[in-house]
Design an enzyme around this catalytic site. Structure first.
Site, mmCIF file in Angstrom:
data_model
loop_
_atom_site.group_PDB
_atom_site.id
_atom_site.type_symbol
_atom_site.label_atom_id
_atom_site.label_comp_id
_atom_site.label_asym_id
_atom_site.label_seq_id
_atom_site.Cartn_x
_atom_site.Cartn_y
_atom_site.Cartn_z
ATOM 1 N N CYS A 1 0.839 -1.209 0.000
ATOM 2 C CA CYS A 1 0.000 0.000 0.000
ATOM 3 C C CYS A 1 0.873 1.258 0.000
ATOM 4 O O CYS A 1 1.863 1.345 0.726
ATOM 5 C CB CYS A 1 -0.907 -0.023 1.230
ATOM 6 N N CYS B 1 0.390 4.958 6.942
ATOM 7 C CA CYS B 1 -0.240 4.734 8.245
ATOM 8 C C CYS B 1 0.768 4.028 9.169
ATOM 9 O O CYS B 1 1.196 2.904 8.870
ATOM 10 C CB CYS B 1 -1.490 3.880 8.097
ATOM 11 N N CYS C 1 0.503 0.293 10.286
ATOM 12 C CA CYS C 1 0.049 -0.748 9.366
ATOM 13 C C CYS C 1 1.155 -1.592 8.724
ATOM 14 O O CYS C 1 2.050 -1.066 8.058
ATOM 15 C CB CYS C 1 -0.806 -0.123 8.268
ATOM 16 N N CYS D 1 -16.005 -9.459 5.934
ATOM 17 C CA CYS D 1 -15.438 -8.145 5.621
ATOM 18 C C CYS D 1 -14.198 -8.338 4.762
ATOM 19 O O CYS D 1 -13.224 -8.963 5.187
ATOM 20 C CB CYS D 1 -15.076 -7.422 6.916
ATOM 21 N N CYS E 1 -19.505 1.539 8.915
ATOM 22 C CA CYS E 1 -18.701 0.941 9.975
ATOM 23 C C CYS E 1 -17.480 1.827 10.136
ATOM 24 O O CYS E 1 -16.678 1.937 9.208
ATOM 25 C CB CYS E 1 -18.294 -0.482 9.560
ATOM 26 N N ARG F 1 -17.613 -3.337 18.033
ATOM 27 C CA ARG F 1 -16.785 -4.521 17.794
ATOM 28 C C ARG F 1 -15.481 -4.454 18.570
ATOM 29 O O ARG F 1 -14.700 -3.516 18.400
ATOM 30 C CB ARG F 1 -16.515 -4.667 16.281
HETATM 31 N N1 SAM Z 1 -6.666 0.381 3.145
HETATM 32 C C1 SAM Z 1 -7.956 0.561 3.669
HETATM 33 C C2 SAM Z 1 -8.040 1.662 4.690
HETATM 34 O O1 SAM Z 1 -7.030 2.012 5.285
HETATM 35 O O2 SAM Z 1 -9.142 2.147 4.913
HETATM 36 C C3 SAM Z 1 -8.567 -0.688 4.244
HETATM 37 C C4 SAM Z 1 -7.714 -1.655 5.040
HETATM 38 S S1 SAM Z 1 -6.984 -1.020 6.545
HETATM 39 C C5 SAM Z 1 -5.873 -2.306 6.995
HETATM 40 C C6 SAM Z 1 -8.351 -1.086 7.692
HETATM 41 C C7 SAM Z 1 -8.120 -0.668 9.114
HETATM 42 O O3 SAM Z 1 -7.348 -1.629 9.805
HETATM 43 C C8 SAM Z 1 -7.371 0.616 9.374
HETATM 44 O O4 SAM Z 1 -8.169 1.750 9.211
HETATM 45 C C9 SAM Z 1 -6.946 0.452 10.830
HETATM 46 O O5 SAM Z 1 -7.946 0.996 11.667
HETATM 47 C C10 SAM Z 1 -6.904 -1.062 11.009
HETATM 48 N N2 SAM Z 1 -5.530 -1.512 11.278
HETATM 49 C C11 SAM Z 1 -4.519 -1.635 10.390
HETATM 50 N N3 SAM Z 1 -3.387 -2.057 10.991
HETATM 51 C C12 SAM Z 1 -3.685 -2.199 12.306
HETATM 52 C C13 SAM Z 1 -2.924 -2.590 13.447
HETATM 53 N N4 SAM Z 1 -1.628 -2.888 13.359
HETATM 54 N N5 SAM Z 1 -3.544 -2.646 14.641
HETATM 55 C C14 SAM Z 1 -4.856 -2.331 14.738
HETATM 56 N N6 SAM Z 1 -5.619 -1.945 13.698
HETATM 57 C C15 SAM Z 1 -5.045 -1.871 12.499
HETATM 58 C C1 DTB Z 2 -11.036 -2.820 11.733
HETATM 59 O O1 DTB Z 2 -11.415 -1.852 12.406
HETATM 60 N N1 DTB Z 2 -10.115 -3.679 12.098
HETATM 61 C C2 DTB Z 2 -9.889 -4.674 11.060
HETATM 62 C C3 DTB Z 2 -10.952 -4.287 9.992
HETATM 63 N N2 DTB Z 2 -11.540 -3.109 10.533
HETATM 64 C C4 DTB Z 2 -10.578 -4.123 8.598
HETATM 65 C C5 DTB Z 2 -8.480 -4.741 10.615
HETATM 66 C C6 DTB Z 2 -7.500 -5.010 11.734
HETATM 67 C C7 DTB Z 2 -6.175 -5.193 11.118
HETATM 68 C C8 DTB Z 2 -5.121 -5.588 12.114
HETATM 69 C C9 DTB Z 2 -3.784 -5.723 11.482
HETATM 70 C C10 DTB Z 2 -3.722 -6.795 10.415
HETATM 71 O O2 DTB Z 2 -4.165 -7.940 10.637
HETATM 72 O O3 DTB Z 2 -3.139 -6.516 9.349
HETATM 73 FE FE1 SF4 Z 3 -2.836 1.180 3.359
HETATM 74 FE FE2 SF4 Z 3 -2.709 -0.002 5.750
HETATM 75 FE FE3 SF4 Z 3 -3.141 2.614 5.591
HETATM 76 FE FE4 SF4 Z 3 -5.083 0.890 4.775
HETATM 77 S S1 SF4 Z 3 -4.284 1.143 6.849
HETATM 78 S S2 SF4 Z 3 -4.390 2.762 3.720
HETATM 79 S S3 SF4 Z 3 -3.789 -0.772 3.961
HETATM 80 S S4 SF4 Z 3 -1.268 1.544 4.918
#
Ligand code: SAM
Ligand code: DTB
Ligand code: SF4
Length: 333
Positions: free
Chosen positions: A52, A56, A59, A96, A188, A260
């Site tokens: 990506c 963030c 992430c 999801c 959501c 959730r």
């Molecule tokens: N790329 C899209 C976005 O950012 O909206 C969708 C996927 S993204 C992985 C969805 C959500 O996962 C993020 O908004 C964040 O709240 C959650 N997330 C990602 N990495 C995480 C982590 N290490 N711990 C907890 N939540 C995480």
């Molecule tokens: C949300 O609030 N948490 C989920 C879902 N919406 C998409 C994602 C959590 C991701 C945790 C890190 C991972 O597994 O990559």
């Molecule tokens: Fe990309 Fe992760 Fe940020 Fe979603 S949360 S926009 S997958 S870097």
């Protein structure tokens, strides 16, 4: 009555109550508004993983950090359907699908996602997607394909946002949420605890969410999963009382919303999770994996449900199912 004009002062006063008073208040509201023993089970599926362009800081899928996540192109429709069937058999009512995209582009991959939405819908599961930013037209296409919910987290307060993400801003997030809302799909949206934010930031995030009108139908509260290679890998573990406080405050502010208990459960004991359910959480992600990180075993979760007397909520309970049928299907009738 559901209220949409919560002020920072009001939310702060709730958030900082003595923990047991806050839990008791939230539990009371939960019992007045919901069948508290019914817990919605959602499964997550990463349909496009890693690579990506966003930054963030939490992430593991951001291309710029060196993590263990391998990049995968968009999953096939067949794999999605097979996974959805397995999740349904195991007791999950919602799937999801997540993609590591900054935003949706109008290309063949998006067309494939629309097909996935239709196919999962036909399995009578609630279908949710989280694909990054959407314009109004893309949101409408997803709604027409039968998408039930769109996940788009605000993650933290507006003030703290730029400390965590610099490649987009808070109003981009709110704009997508607004585009989703206008189509009639359910929203959501929630956030993450443990990013280094202050209590004030958490209160600020809850103000944004609780001032949305209507409230989001689901609010995920994630504890940061600290992934090696991300800038936040060395954050301290989120104390359970912080999760409980956050969930309980969310329950008081948004009595009818599905809350959730999302990422972070592998680091919580059964007793700690029980406190979160008591405080008003009524949904979890189940299945061995979140998007890229581990989640508790399905078997252990069902054992937990037995011990606590919780039951899985069926799909589309109390919802007009026809509203979320793919458009062609509705028109054929
Ligand atoms: N790329 C899209 C976005 O950012 O909206 C969708 C996927 S993204 C992985 C969805 C959500 O996962 C993020 O908004 C964040 O709240 C959650 N997330 C990602 N990495 C995480 C982590 N290490 N711990 C907890 N939540 C995480
Ligand atoms: C949300 O609030 N948490 C989920 C879902 N919406 C998409 C994602 C959590 C991701 C945790 C890190 C991972 O597994 O990559
Ligand atoms: Fe990309 Fe992760 Fe940020 Fe979603 S949360 S926009 S997958 S870097």
């Amino acid at each position: 009555m559901t209220k949409h004009d919560w002020t920072l002062e009001e939310i702060e006063a709730i958030y900082h109550k003595p923990l047991l008073d806050l839990m008791f208040e939230a539990a009371t509201i939960h019992r007045q508004n919901k069948d508290y023993a019914e817990v919605q089970i959602s499964s997550l599926l990463s349909i496009k993983t890693g690579g990506c362009p966003e930054d963030c800081a939490y992430c593991p899928q951001a291309a710029r950090y060196s993590t263990d996540v391998d990049v995968h192109k968009l999953m096939s429709l067949e794999t999605v359907v097979n996974t959805a069937k397995k999740a349904k058999e195991a007791g999950s009512s919602r799937l999801c699908m997540g993609a590591a995209w900054r935003e949706v582009r109008d290309n063949r991959d998006f067309d494939k996602v629309l097909d996935m939405v239709k196919a999962v819908n036909e399995l009578d599961m609630e279908v949710c997607c989280t694909l990054g930013m959407l314009n109004a037209d893309q949101a409408q296409k997803l709604a027409d394909a039968g998408l039930y919910a769109y996940n788009h987290n605000v993650d933290t307060s507006e003030d703290y946002y730029s400390e965590v993400i610099t490649t987009r801003d808070y109003k981009d997030r709110l704009n997508t949420i607004n585009n989703v809302r206008k189509t009639g799909m359910t929203v959501c949206s929630g956030g993450i605890v443990g990013l280094g934010e202050t209590h004030k930031d958490r209160v600020g995030m809850l103000k944004v969410l609780s001032n949305l009108t209507p409230h989001p139908e689901s609010v995920p509260i994630n504890a940061l999963v600290r992934v090696e290679g991300t800038p936040l890998e060395n954050q301290p573990k989120v104390p359970v009382q912080d999760m409980v406080r956050m969930i309980a405050t969310t329950r008081v502010l948004m009595p009818k919303t599905v809350i959730r208990l999302s990422a972070g459960r592998t680091e919580m004991s059964l007793a700690e999770q029980a406190m979160c359910f008591m405080a008003g959480a009524n949904s979890i992600f189940a299945g061995d994996k979140l998007l890229t990180t581990p989640n508790p075993d399905f078997k252990d979760d069902m054992e937990m449900f037995n011990i606590l007397g919780l039951t899985p909520r069926e799909a589309y309970k109390g919802i007009d199912r026809e509203k979320f049928r793919p458009k062609e299907t509705v028109e054929e009738k």
